[in-house]
Design a protein around this motif. Structure first.
Motif, mmCIF file in Angstrom:
data_model
loop_
_atom_site.group_PDB
_atom_site.id
_atom_site.type_symbol
_atom_site.label_atom_id
_atom_site.label_comp_id
_atom_site.label_asym_id
_atom_site.label_seq_id
_atom_site.Cartn_x
_atom_site.Cartn_y
_atom_site.Cartn_z
ATOM 1 N N GLU A 198 3.017 -2.262 -1.727
ATOM 2 C CA GLU A 198 4.221 -1.689 -2.293
ATOM 3 C C GLU A 198 4.946 -0.960 -1.145
ATOM 4 O O GLU A 198 4.306 -0.216 -0.395
ATOM 5 N N GLY A 199 6.267 -1.168 -1.013
ATOM 6 C CA GLY A 199 7.017 -0.621 0.124
ATOM 7 C C GLY A 199 6.747 0.838 0.455
ATOM 8 O O GLY A 199 6.300 1.157 1.567
ATOM 9 N N PRO A 200 7.008 1.762 -0.482
ATOM 10 C CA PRO A 200 6.825 3.183 -0.171
ATOM 11 C C PRO A 200 5.390 3.530 0.212
ATOM 12 O O PRO A 200 5.157 4.423 1.026
ATOM 13 N N VAL A 201 4.438 2.797 -0.375
ATOM 14 C CA VAL A 201 3.038 3.062 -0.065
ATOM 15 C C VAL A 201 2.751 2.617 1.369
ATOM 16 O O VAL A 201 2.098 3.328 2.148
ATOM 17 N N ALA A 202 3.281 1.448 1.728
ATOM 18 C CA ALA A 202 3.104 0.958 3.095
ATOM 19 C C ALA A 202 3.722 1.938 4.085
ATOM 20 O O ALA A 202 3.128 2.247 5.118
ATOM 21 N N GLU A 203 4.904 2.450 3.750
ATOM 22 C CA GLU A 203 5.551 3.407 4.662
ATOM 23 C C GLU A 203 4.700 4.654 4.844
ATOM 24 O O GLU A 203 4.540 5.155 5.962
ATOM 25 N N SER A 204 4.174 5.140 3.755
ATOM 26 C CA SER A 204 3.340 6.333 3.859
ATOM 27 C C SER A 204 2.123 6.061 4.740
ATOM 28 O O SER A 204 1.716 6.899 5.544
ATOM 29 N N GLN A 205 1.533 4.866 4.590
ATOM 30 C CA GLN A 205 0.378 4.514 5.432
ATOM 31 C C GLN A 205 0.785 4.459 6.901
ATOM 32 O O GLN A 205 0.098 5.000 7.770
#
Ligand code: ARG
Length: 491
Positions: A198-205
């Motif tokens: 999921e985009g926002p999750v990837a960004e947070s990672q």
């Protein structure tokens, strides 16, 4: 001589100890301090591995579940005048838990797919995100288009829509794991080369971990909405939730929640030295140890009593009873404990509406599983007692039951004490499987720390050391006990 009378108080003492240690309200977090017991509670299930939506944070060594979904949950609870309780579990356990009525709703970045709609109802959408491909930084140019992923090794979370997306990539070799942090570990340890996120999750990672990056390739039609799941047919709750969501939408609150959550999620830095690492997360381990001790103590206690009963049934000359005992033992010894646990926890709930809490399911499974092994140990012990003992007791006029209780069983237990001790040690270790259904035991907490820190080694080594300390203490105690018992022997 060892008397049953002495063992029972010992087991009782264990039980007391366990109850004294009992941490209270499951591992659910009581978010609201004002807990008048009449106050209505709502229980929200989530999989806290999904920053910025839901994730764990450490505050003074203790775990706290935070994130934008948690903020939404708080708003819903506020509007309902209820106290919020949060249950953290693996993503693929959420729908079964909702269906069996253990939680009232799921707020876990869940996408309302047609398949899920057959099993649960969904609120209005509260957020739309998109799917991206996460890779190691050095490979980021390799995956400019989705075609580049064909035949590739791809990691995803079990039961997620990302799993479906990955399965649709031609020839992809998909590895599904329980938590998002495990997906990231698969990637960084080069077991997979890409992951659907999921985009926002990837960004947070990407923001919190070096060495990973978002590739240019993007799954088609990848706008995926999120909604709150409730039990099928619970329109009243759905409507209440929608009122809150409508209110939040009017002020763009969800975007703001995500922004705030992103701020929270950055900057959790795990110490590089194992001792300070342990110190920082000591609260997690302390919580976990309490559950592990409670589960093992009760597992041992009930396992012991049931086991003794089953052994006696097996030895009772009555055919039917013997047959029941043998079946019980064979079934429980011959099937994996994990399967037993899942049947007791999810199977009974969906087939017969018998709903044990996670803790109850854990204790029942451990007790009956170990009782099967203990029954065989007791049987061996009883059969090992010289026949002359029973004959002598009977010829003195003792009834069979009394002779069994006061003469045979004490000697039997004494002779199999080392084997019983082994079984107790096994229970302490095996109790770790209850983390599977969400009991917050030592194993569960170790995984929580793993999710939080992305450290693959320390959280597990620390858990292993704690298990080892517990089993070493237990075997020392058993040794002392055994020595005491044989002190009066002149064999
Ligand atoms: N949106 C995706 C789905 O519905 C993934 C959600 C995963 N959520 C989580 N808390 N891990 O399948």
């Amino acid at each position: 001589m060892l008397r049953l009378k002495r063992i029972i108080p010992m087991l009782m003492a264990l039980l007391m100890l366990a109850l004294a240690l009992y941490p209270g309200h499951g591992h659910a977090q009581q978010q609201n301090a004002s807990s008048t017991s009449e106050k209505k509670t709502i229980t929200v299930g989530l999989s806290a591995d999904f920053a910025p939506y839901e994730f764990m944070m450490t505050v003074d060594g203790n775990s706290k579940i935070v994130g934008s979904d948690v903020m939404i949950a708080e708003e819903i609870a506020k509007d309902m005048g209820a106290e919020l309780v949060i249950e953290n579990m693996s993503f693929d356990s959420l729908i079964p838990s909702l269906q069996s009525g253990r939680i009232d709703m799921i707020i876990s970045g869940m996408t309302p797919t047609d398949e899920r709609r057959q099993n649960v109802d969904f609120s209005d959408l509260y957020y739309i995100s998109r799917q991206v491909i996460l890779t190691r930084s050095e490979d980021v140019d390799k995956y400019a288009t989705m075609d580049a992923l064909e035949g590739e090794q791809i990691g995803v979370q079990t039961g997620s829509i990302q799993e479906e997306i990955a399965n649709d990539i031609p020839n992809a070799q998909v590895t599904s794991v329980k938590s998002i942090s495990d997906v990231v570990s698969l990637l960084t340890s080069e077991r997979v080369n890409a992951a659907v996120f999921e985009g926002p999750v990837a960004e947070s990672q990407v923001n919190n971990r070096p060495g990973i990056a978002i590739a240019e390739a993007a799954p088609e039609d990848s706008d995926t909405p999120m909604a709150i799941a409730v039990q099928k047919g619970n329109t009243e709750l759905t409507e209440q939730i929608n009122v809150t969501l409508e209110r939040l939408r009017a002020t763009n609150a969800v975007d703001e929640f995500i922004r705030q959550a992103n701020e929270l999620s950055s900057g959790e830095e795990a110490p590089s030295n194992i001792f300070s690492f342990f110190w920082k997360y000591r609260g997690f381990y302390a919580d976990g140890v309490q559950y592990t001790l409670l589960l093992s103590a009760l597992g041992v206690l009930f396992g012991f009593l049931i086991g003794l009963l089953v052994a006696l049934l097996r030895l009772s000359g009555v055919k039917v009873l013997k047959w029941i005992a043998v079946t019980y033992i064979e079934v429980l010894r011959g099937t994996p404990m994990l399967v037993q646990l899942l049947i007791i926890h999810f199977g009974l709930a969906s087939a017969f509406d018998i709903r044990f809490t996670v803790l109850q399911s854990g204790i029942i499974t451990l007790s009956i599983n170990s009782s099967a092994y203990l029954a065989e140990i007791f049987r061996a012990g009883i059969q090992g007692v010289d026949r002359g003992q029973m004959e002598a007791a009977r010829s003195l006029g003792m009834p069979r039951g009394m002779a069994m209780r006061t003469i045979i069983i004490p000697q039997a237990i004494k002779s199999v004490l080392p084997a019983i001790g082994n079984e107790f040690i096994v229970i302490i270790k095996e109790s770790s499987i209850v983390s599977f259904i969400g009991v917050a035991d030592l194993m569960f907490q170790a995984n929580a720390v793993r999710t939080l820190t992305y450290s693959g080694l320390y959280p597990l080594v620390i858990a292993a050391v704690i298990y080892l300390i517990m089993t070493l203490i237990l075997s020392k105690l058993l040794n002392v006990f055994e020595r005491r018992l044989s002190a009066g022997d002149n064999r």
